[in-house]
Design a protein around this motif. Structure first.
Motif, short mmCIF file in Angstrom:
data_model
loop_
_atom_site.label_atom_id
_atom_site.label_comp_id
_atom_site.label_asym_id
_atom_site.label_seq_id
_atom_site.Cartn_x
_atom_site.Cartn_y
_atom_site.Cartn_z
N PHE A 11 -5.72 4.92 -1.74
CA PHE A 11 -7.12 4.63 -1.41
C PHE A 11 -7.92 4.24 -2.67
O PHE A 11 -7.96 4.99 -3.65
CB PHE A 11 -7.80 5.87 -0.81
CG PHE A 11 -7.22 6.33 0.49
CD1 PHE A 11 -7.46 5.61 1.66
CD2 PHE A 11 -6.47 7.49 0.58
CE1 PHE A 11 -6.95 6.05 2.89
CE2 PHE A 11 -5.95 7.93 1.80
CZ PHE A 11 -6.20 7.20 2.95
N LEU A 16 -12.50 0.11 2.88
CA LEU A 16 -12.67 1.53 3.26
C LEU A 16 -13.94 1.75 4.08
O LEU A 16 -14.06 2.74 4.79
CB LEU A 16 -12.76 2.44 2.02
CG LEU A 16 -11.59 2.49 1.06
CD1 LEU A 16 -11.78 3.66 0.09
CD2 LEU A 16 -10.27 2.67 1.77
N PRO A 53 -0.92 0.51 -3.86
CA PRO A 53 -1.99 1.43 -4.26
C PRO A 53 -2.34 2.41 -3.15
O PRO A 53 -2.14 2.13 -1.97
CB PRO A 53 -3.20 0.51 -4.51
CG PRO A 53 -2.72 -0.88 -4.29
CD PRO A 53 -1.44 -0.81 -3.53
N TYR A 72 -1.12 -0.99 10.65
CA TYR A 72 -1.36 -1.27 9.23
C TYR A 72 -0.17 -0.81 8.40
O TYR A 72 0.35 -1.54 7.55
CB TYR A 72 -2.64 -0.55 8.77
CG TYR A 72 -3.01 -0.79 7.32
CD1 TYR A 72 -3.67 -1.95 6.94
CD2 TYR A 72 -2.68 0.14 6.33
CE1 TYR A 72 -4.00 -2.18 5.59
CE2 TYR A 72 -3.00 -0.08 5.00
CZ TYR A 72 -3.67 -1.24 4.63
OH TYR A 72 -4.00 -1.45 3.31
N SER A 122 0.87 -1.18 0.00
CA SER A 122 0.00 0.00 0.00
C SER A 122 0.90 1.23 0.00
O SER A 122 2.06 1.16 0.43
CB SER A 122 -0.86 0.00 1.27
OG SER A 122 -1.42 1.28 1.50
N VAL A 123 0.35 2.34 -0.42
CA VAL A 123 1.06 3.61 -0.25
C VAL A 123 1.35 3.84 1.24
O VAL A 123 2.33 4.48 1.61
CB VAL A 123 0.22 4.76 -0.87
CG1 VAL A 123 0.80 6.11 -0.53
CG2 VAL A 123 0.16 4.60 -2.38
N ALA A 124 0.50 3.24 2.09
CA ALA A 124 0.72 3.34 3.54
C ALA A 124 2.02 2.67 3.98
O ALA A 124 2.49 2.91 5.10
CB ALA A 124 -0.47 2.73 4.28
N THR A 157 -1.30 5.66 -7.75
CA THR A 157 -2.21 6.64 -7.17
C THR A 157 -2.99 7.34 -8.28
O THR A 157 -2.72 7.10 -9.46
CB THR A 157 -1.45 7.73 -6.36
OG1 THR A 157 -0.80 8.60 -7.28
CG2 THR A 157 -0.42 7.13 -5.42
N MET A 211 -7.35 10.21 7.90
CA MET A 211 -7.33 9.50 6.61
C MET A 211 -8.23 10.18 5.60
O MET A 211 -7.88 10.30 4.42
CB MET A 211 -7.79 8.05 6.79
CG MET A 211 -6.73 7.13 7.28
SD MET A 211 -7.37 5.48 7.21
CE MET A 211 -7.37 5.04 8.90
N MET A 254 -6.40 13.07 4.29
CA MET A 254 -5.34 12.67 3.35
C MET A 254 -5.94 12.27 2.00
O MET A 254 -5.38 12.57 0.94
CB MET A 254 -4.56 11.47 3.90
CG MET A 254 -3.63 11.82 5.02
SD MET A 254 -2.96 10.33 5.76
CE MET A 254 -1.54 10.03 4.74
C1 LIG Z 1 -11.56 7.56 4.41
C2 LIG Z 1 -11.61 6.11 4.80
C3 LIG Z 1 -10.25 5.57 4.97
C4 LIG Z 1 -10.29 4.12 5.36
C5 LIG Z 1 -8.94 3.53 5.04
C6 LIG Z 1 -8.97 2.08 5.01
C7 LIG Z 1 -8.05 1.36 4.40
C8 LIG Z 1 -7.03 1.92 3.52
C9 LIG Z 1 -6.05 1.16 3.15
C10 LIG Z 1 -5.09 1.62 2.14
O1 LIG Z 1 -3.99 0.73 2.07
C11 LIG Z 1 -4.61 3.01 2.36
C12 LIG Z 1 -3.89 3.43 1.17
C13 LIG Z 1 -3.21 4.56 1.07
C14 LIG Z 1 -3.11 5.56 2.12
C15 LIG Z 1 -1.74 6.12 2.27
C16 LIG Z 1 -1.43 7.35 2.03
C17 LIG Z 1 -2.38 8.35 1.55
C18 LIG Z 1 -1.80 9.07 0.38
C19 LIG Z 1 -2.88 9.82 -0.33
C20 LIG Z 1 -2.59 9.86 -1.79
O2 LIG Z 1 -1.64 10.53 -2.20
O3 LIG Z 1 -3.32 9.23 -2.56
#
Ligand SMILES: CCCCC/C=C\C=C\[C@H](O)C/C=C\C/C=C\CCCC(=O)O
Ligand SMILES: NC(=O)c1ccc[n+]([C@@H]2O[C@H](COP(=O)([O-])OP(=O)(O)OC[C@H]3O[C@@H](n4cnc5c(N)ncnc54)[C@H](O)[C@@H]3O)[C@@H](O)[C@H]2O)c1
Length: 268
Positions: free
Chosen positions: A184, A190, A182, A150, A138-140, A240, A203, A206
């Motif tokens: 979001f 989500l 990836p 996570y 993930s980008v995370a 992204t 989140m 972001m």
């Molecule tokens: C708003 C509801 C958020 C719930 C999130 C749940 C799971 C998300 C998992 C993903 O792996 C998250 C993915 C990326 C987030 C990381 C960084 C954000 C960067 C934003 C961007 O540039 O697109």
């Protein structure tokens, strides 16, 4: 990677990104085993794919990736059913900061095990034909993220991928290992993440600042890039709304002086 007639195993494939990846692999002519804990959704997806691509090209296996015996058994079932294995997509994942040990088990421990099994069944030194492993990070895993456990699991997947993808071992096993990161994307993950309210609000902020949500086909384009680029090993691909880019091309301290970077020697 040419996929016609090949065999793939995708974890967490009943829905969401795993389902999208499995369908893209079927479209390229491979046979696919869908592994998931969600039996009803998994069976439904498999029935849908069987209609579209042929009943002999798709099977569902009920499997909790955190259960060592179930995951090992599922790999063996795939080889018994389809006669081999060429591609593994370690995709199953959850976001749960409350049951954080479970989050580590699903997102990281099981991915380590999935990689070891991929190497066991596809590695040339074990009698396999070589192959490809794609890990869903993930980008995370690349940037700071409000859900620290996570983010840790996804960063762990990046480190695992880079290290398993070191070319010194490729001549032995002929298995390449790459990761997809990836941002979001509209899927069930989500909808109801088990995270404290402050993390969730951060989140959402972001997500807005990052340019909004991607859809499953956007991420599948990243998978397709990794499937097409046979020279990539240990590669980490960010996907992204702003586009795709590889991470980690900087030289380590051992290569910095010469300015060289280890070349890919892929022969799989
Ligand atoms: C708003 C509801 C958020 C719930 C999130 C749940 C799971 C998300 C998992 C993903 O792996 C998250 C993915 C990326 C987030 C990381 C960084 C954000 C960067 C934003 C961007 O540039 O697109
Ligand atoms: N959607 C996003 O924004 C996003 C962004 C980056 C990365 N990811 C990652 O993509 C992957 C897929 O997530 P998604 O967004 O499609 O979510 P999803 O919830 O729609 O799909 C996850 C699938 O994994 C399955 N699963 C969960 N635990 C399992 C277990 N123990 N054993 C087997 N299967 C299990 C679920 O039943 C489900 O079918 C995850 O690794 C997630 O972390 C998602």
């Amino acid at each position: 990677m040419q996929l016609s007639g090949k065999v793939a195993l995708v974890t967490g494939a009943a829905q969401g990104l795993g389902k999208g990846c499995a369908e893209a692999i079927l479209e390229r002519g491979a046979k696919v085993a869908l592994l998931d804990t969600n039996e009803s959704a998994g069976q439904e997806t498999a029935a849908d794919f069987a209609l579209k691509y042929g009943a002999d090209r798709c099977t569902f296996i009920l499997c909790d990736v955190t259960a060592k015996d179930q995951l090992e058994g599922a790999f063996q079932k795939v080889v018994d059913h389809f006669g081999g294995l060429d591609l593994v997509v370690n995709n199953a994942g959850i976001l749960n900061e409350v049951q954080w040990e479970k989050c580590i088990d699903v997102n990281l421990v099981s991915v380590v095990r999935g990689c070891h099994l991929g190497l066991r069944y596809m590695g040339k030194q074990n009698g396999g034909n070589g192959g490809l492993i794609i890990n869903m990070s993930s980008v995370a895993g690349l940037y700071a993220f409000p859900s620290p456990v996570y983010a840790t699991t996804k960063a762990g997947v990046v480190g695992l991928t880079r290290s398993l993808g070191m070319d010194y071992k490729l001549g032995r096993d002929c298995v390449r290992v790459n990761a997809l990161c990836p941002s979001f994307t509209t899927t069930a993950i989500l909808a109801d993440p088990e995270v404290p309210e402050d993390q969730y609000q951060h989140m959402k902020d972001m997500l807005e600042r990052g340019g909004g949500l991607m859809q499953i086909p956007d991420v599948v384009k990243g998978l397709a890039k990794l499937l097409d680029e046979d020279d990539k090993n240990g590669a980490v691909l960010e996907v992204t709304v702003q586009g795709m880019k590889y991470h980690g091309d900087e030289s380590g301290p051992w290569d910095r002086e010469s300015g060289t970077h280890q070349p890919n020697l892929c022969i799989a």
